[in-house]
Design a protein around this motif. Sequence first.
Motif, PDB file in Angstrom:
ATOM      1  N   ALA A 107      28.729  47.038  26.324  1.00 15.66           N
ATOM      2  CA  ALA A 107      27.673  47.266  26.624  1.00 15.66           C
ATOM      3  C   ALA A 107      28.453  46.825  28.299  1.00 15.66           C
ATOM      4  O   ALA A 107      28.979  44.947  28.304  1.00 15.66           O
ATOM      5  CB  ALA A 107      26.902  46.589  27.056  1.00 15.66           C
ATOM      6  N   LEU A 108      29.599  47.397  29.296  1.00 13.70           N
ATOM      7  CA  LEU A 108      29.180  46.490  30.672  1.00 13.70           C
ATOM      8  C   LEU A 108      27.962  46.720  31.855  1.00 13.70           C
ATOM      9  O   LEU A 108      28.009  46.710  33.188  1.00 13.70           O
ATOM     10  CB  LEU A 108      30.290  46.887  31.202  1.00 13.70           C
ATOM     11  CG  LEU A 108      31.448  46.573  30.350  1.00 13.70           C
ATOM     12  CD1 LEU A 108      32.657  48.114  31.081  1.00 13.70           C
ATOM     13  CD2 LEU A 108      32.406  45.188  30.061  1.00 13.70           C
ATOM     14  N   SER A 109      27.332  46.824  31.374  1.00 10.02           N
ATOM     15  CA  SER A 109      25.929  47.098  31.842  1.00 10.02           C
ATOM     16  C   SER A 109      24.339  45.900  32.287  1.00 10.02           C
ATOM     17  O   SER A 109      24.142  45.913  33.409  1.00 10.02           O
ATOM     18  CB  SER A 109      24.673  48.211  30.996  1.00 10.02           C
ATOM     19  OG  SER A 109      23.554  47.170  29.921  1.00 10.02           O
ATOM     20  N   ARG A 110      25.068  44.306  31.692  1.00 12.31           N
ATOM     21  CA  ARG A 110      24.359  43.389  31.259  1.00 12.31           C
ATOM     22  C   ARG A 110      24.979  42.511  32.001  1.00 12.31           C
ATOM     23  O   ARG A 110      25.023  41.213  31.646  1.00 12.31           O
ATOM     24  CB  ARG A 110      23.956  43.125  30.184  1.00 12.31           C
ATOM     25  CG  ARG A 110      23.449  44.575  29.761  1.00 12.31           C
ATOM     26  CD  ARG A 110      22.216  43.900  28.661  1.00 12.31           C
ATOM     27  NE  ARG A 110      23.156  43.203  26.875  1.00 12.31           N
ATOM     28  CZ  ARG A 110      23.008  44.946  26.626  1.00 12.31           C
ATOM     29  NH1 ARG A 110      22.626  45.987  26.666  1.00 12.31           N
ATOM     30  NH2 ARG A 110      23.802  44.903  25.774  1.00 12.31           N
ATOM     31  N   LEU A 111      26.262  42.754  32.911  1.00 11.90           N
ATOM     32  CA  LEU A 111      26.837  41.906  33.675  1.00 11.90           C
ATOM     33  C   LEU A 111      26.780  40.757  34.526  1.00 11.90           C
ATOM     34  O   LEU A 111      25.566  41.460  35.504  1.00 11.90           O
ATOM     35  CB  LEU A 111      28.370  42.183  33.656  1.00 11.90           C
ATOM     36  CG  LEU A 111      29.708  43.341  32.985  1.00 11.90           C
ATOM     37  CD1 LEU A 111      30.138  43.886  34.244  1.00 11.90           C
ATOM     38  CD2 LEU A 111      30.102  42.779  32.375  1.00 11.90           C
ATOM     39  N   ASP A 112      26.710  39.535  33.956  1.00 12.23           N
ATOM     40  CA  ASP A 112      25.755  38.826  35.332  1.00 12.23           C
ATOM     41  C   ASP A 112      27.205  38.848  36.338  1.00 12.23           C
ATOM     42  O   ASP A 112      28.565  39.495  36.240  1.00 12.23           O
ATOM     43  CB  ASP A 112      26.024  37.389  35.113  1.00 12.23           C
ATOM     44  CG  ASP A 112      26.790  36.560  34.634  1.00 12.23           C
ATOM     45  OD1 ASP A 112      27.982  37.225  34.658  1.00 12.23           O
ATOM     46  OD2 ASP A 112      26.584  36.082  33.995  1.00 12.23           O
ATOM     47  N   GLU A 113      27.094  37.741  37.494  1.00 12.54           N
ATOM     48  CA  GLU A 113      27.081  37.879  38.603  1.00 12.54           C
ATOM     49  C   GLU A 113      28.161  37.284  38.863  1.00 12.54           C
ATOM     50  O   GLU A 113      29.983  37.733  39.272  1.00 12.54           O
ATOM     51  CB  GLU A 113      26.805  37.302  40.005  1.00 12.54           C
ATOM     52  CG  GLU A 113      25.831  38.119  40.510  1.00 12.54           C
ATOM     53  CD  GLU A 113      26.148  39.493  40.497  1.00 12.54           C
ATOM     54  OE1 GLU A 113      27.370  39.578  41.670  1.00 12.54           O
ATOM     55  OE2 GLU A 113      25.260  41.006  40.826  1.00 12.54           O
ATOM     56  N   GLU A 114      29.024  36.053  37.703  1.00 14.95           N
ATOM     57  CA  GLU A 114      30.256  35.539  37.365  1.00 14.95           C
ATOM     58  C   GLU A 114      30.963  36.523  36.556  1.00 14.95           C
ATOM     59  O   GLU A 114      32.671  36.040  37.051  1.00 14.95           O
ATOM     60  CB  GLU A 114      30.087  34.435  36.932  1.00 14.95           C
ATOM     61  CG  GLU A 114      30.815  33.242  35.872  1.00 14.95           C
ATOM     62  CD  GLU A 114      30.611  32.288  35.161  1.00 14.95           C
ATOM     63  OE1 GLU A 114      31.757  32.146  35.503  1.00 14.95           O
ATOM     64  OE2 GLU A 114      29.620  31.806  35.479  1.00 14.95           O
ATOM     65  N   ASP A 115      30.672  37.049  35.967  1.00 19.63           N
ATOM     66  CA  ASP A 115      31.267  38.210  35.053  1.00 19.63           C
ATOM     67  C   ASP A 115      31.915  39.405  35.997  1.00 19.63           C
ATOM     68  O   ASP A 115      33.249  39.395  35.257  1.00 19.63           O
ATOM     69  CB  ASP A 115      30.565  38.033  33.815  1.00 19.63           C
ATOM     70  CG  ASP A 115      30.928  38.016  33.025  1.00 19.63           C
ATOM     71  OD1 ASP A 115      31.268  36.825  32.801  1.00 19.63           O
ATOM     72  OD2 ASP A 115      29.901  37.840  31.794  1.00 19.63           O
ATOM     73  N   LEU A 116      30.794  39.989  36.890  1.00 16.29           N
ATOM     74  CA  LEU A 116      31.431  40.967  37.570  1.00 16.29           C
ATOM     75  C   LEU A 116      32.237  40.299  38.828  1.00 16.29           C
ATOM     76  O   LEU A 116      33.421  41.395  38.804  1.00 16.29           O
ATOM     77  CB  LEU A 116      29.935  41.588  38.762  1.00 16.29           C
ATOM     78  CG  LEU A 116      29.907  42.939  39.334  1.00 16.29           C
ATOM     79  CD1 LEU A 116      30.495  44.116  38.340  1.00 16.29           C
ATOM     80  CD2 LEU A 116      29.398  43.021  39.950  1.00 16.29           C
ATOM     81  N   ALA A 117      32.274  39.129  38.873  1.00 17.20           N
ATOM     82  CA  ALA A 117      33.536  38.594  39.993  1.00 17.20           C
ATOM     83  C   ALA A 117      34.629  38.716  39.341  1.00 17.20           C
ATOM     84  O   ALA A 117      36.036  38.737  39.492  1.00 17.20           O
ATOM     85  CB  ALA A 117      33.157  37.404  40.066  1.00 17.20           C
ATOM     86  N   THR A 118      34.833  38.718  37.920  1.00 18.10           N
ATOM     87  CA  THR A 118      36.033  38.199  37.341  1.00 18.10           C
ATOM     88  C   THR A 118      36.166  39.545  37.102  1.00 18.10           C
ATOM     89  O   THR A 118      37.980  38.844  37.242  1.00 18.10           O
ATOM     90  CB  THR A 118      35.709  37.227  35.335  1.00 18.10           C
ATOM     91  OG1 THR A 118      35.374  36.106  36.182  1.00 18.10           O
ATOM     92  CG2 THR A 118      36.524  37.740  34.611  1.00 18.10           C
ATOM     93  N   LEU A 119      35.459  40.394  36.707  1.00 23.95           N
ATOM     94  CA  LEU A 119      36.684  41.789  36.246  1.00 23.95           C
ATOM     95  C   LEU A 119      37.051  42.025  38.185  1.00 23.95           C
ATOM     96  O   LEU A 119      38.351  42.396  37.890  1.00 23.95           O
ATOM     97  CB  LEU A 119      35.436  42.749  36.523  1.00 23.95           C
ATOM     98  CG  LEU A 119      34.382  42.604  34.941  1.00 23.95           C
ATOM     99  CD1 LEU A 119      33.692  44.164  34.586  1.00 23.95           C
ATOM    100  CD2 LEU A 119      35.989  42.995  33.858  1.00 23.95           C
ATOM    101  N   GLU A 120      37.028  41.834  38.884  1.00 24.24           N
ATOM    102  CA  GLU A 120      37.184  41.681  40.516  1.00 24.24           C
ATOM    103  C   GLU A 120      38.201  41.715  40.861  1.00 24.24           C
ATOM    104  O   GLU A 120      38.980  41.496  41.748  1.00 24.24           O
ATOM    105  CB  GLU A 120      36.333  41.598  41.300  1.00 24.24           C
ATOM    106  CG  GLU A 120      35.284  42.355  41.671  1.00 24.24           C
ATOM    107  CD  GLU A 120      33.872  42.012  43.060  1.00 24.24           C
ATOM    108  OE1 GLU A 120      33.911  41.359  43.289  1.00 24.24           O
ATOM    109  OE2 GLU A 120      32.686  42.680  42.634  1.00 24.24           O
ATOM    110  N   ARG A 121      38.626  39.890  39.850  1.00 26.31           N
ATOM    111  CA  ARG A 121      40.038  39.298  40.266  1.00 26.31           C
ATOM    112  C   ARG A 121      41.049  39.700  39.332  1.00 26.31           C
ATOM    113  O   ARG A 121      41.446  39.109  39.598  1.00 26.31           O
ATOM    114  CB  ARG A 121      39.780  37.966  39.783  1.00 26.31           C
ATOM    115  CG  ARG A 121      38.565  36.943  40.692  1.00 26.31           C
ATOM    116  CD  ARG A 121      39.028  35.364  40.512  1.00 26.31           C
ATOM    117  NE  ARG A 121      38.029  34.693  39.086  1.00 26.31           N
ATOM    118  CZ  ARG A 121      36.865  34.892  39.128  1.00 26.31           C
ATOM    119  NH1 ARG A 121      35.978  34.796  40.129  1.00 26.31           N
ATOM    120  NH2 ARG A 121      36.005  34.639  37.431  1.00 26.31           N
TER     121      ARG A 121
END
Length: 281
Positions: A57-71
């Motif tokens: 699931a990618l619905s509960r990503l925290d801000e740090e993990d969301l930033a990782t996906l952007e990187r």
Amino acid sequence: MTCAGRPVPGRWGIGIVASVNNDSSILRTAPNFRDLGGYPTEDGRRIRRGMLFRADALSRLDEEDLATLERLGLRLMIDLRTVFEREREADRVPAGAEHVVLDVQGNHRTGGDLAAMFSDTERARELLADNGAERFMHEVNRTLVGADDARSAYRELVERAAEGPLPLVFHCSAGKDRTGWGAVILLTLLGVPRQTVVEDYLASNSRLSAATAWMLELIQGRGIDPEEVRPMLEVRTSYLETAFAEVERLHGSFDDYVLSGLRVKPETVEALRERLLEPAA
């Protein structure tokens, strides 16, 4: 993380394997997120790293993990979940990424709202009676091979991996069954040996162990025997054997499943390999 044990080959040469190639943790809030890159192929090449990811699931990503996906430069997020799951927990999509729904179960009964089912204790007990959870999982895996919704969705998954924006991630809720079969298809088309494909499939058990333990405790608190539910929360070699047996029953071979079942064109497979495999040494 590893899946250790003695190999026990089945009809399809599937057995427990010794280790997992891509076992590093990337996202804290999505433990089954992993890179399919790095796996060796039968012709001595390797899948490119950082291009193709599978996930839970990618619905509960925290801000740090969301930033990782952007990187990571993620450009495409493919959601294999049902409408029940998407409405309850919408994906968090990183900036710059396209979000695509490829519902592999559609309105089939195996794609029902399981969370709602377990909130109804009597309904859950009816399903689980007489080893019902394991029978259900075998039905799920046959459906992933043979149902029209599944064939259409997996065809588009292959096509987008071959021709769409990269890097991409495809996911469901646990990242083990629907995502697991999608990974089997892609890895097999890329020429990864069967035993390595199975190794990747089984890796979900160790990655999801904490979530599984939490779910079993929750279920026990609702008056349901957790061991009756466990088959739904794991991947097992027998489930994958059922999927491959369904491929053989319906199409005779994996190649014919891809060609006549998924209706993936040979040139698409060639484009997939050209795009995602490192050049031969």
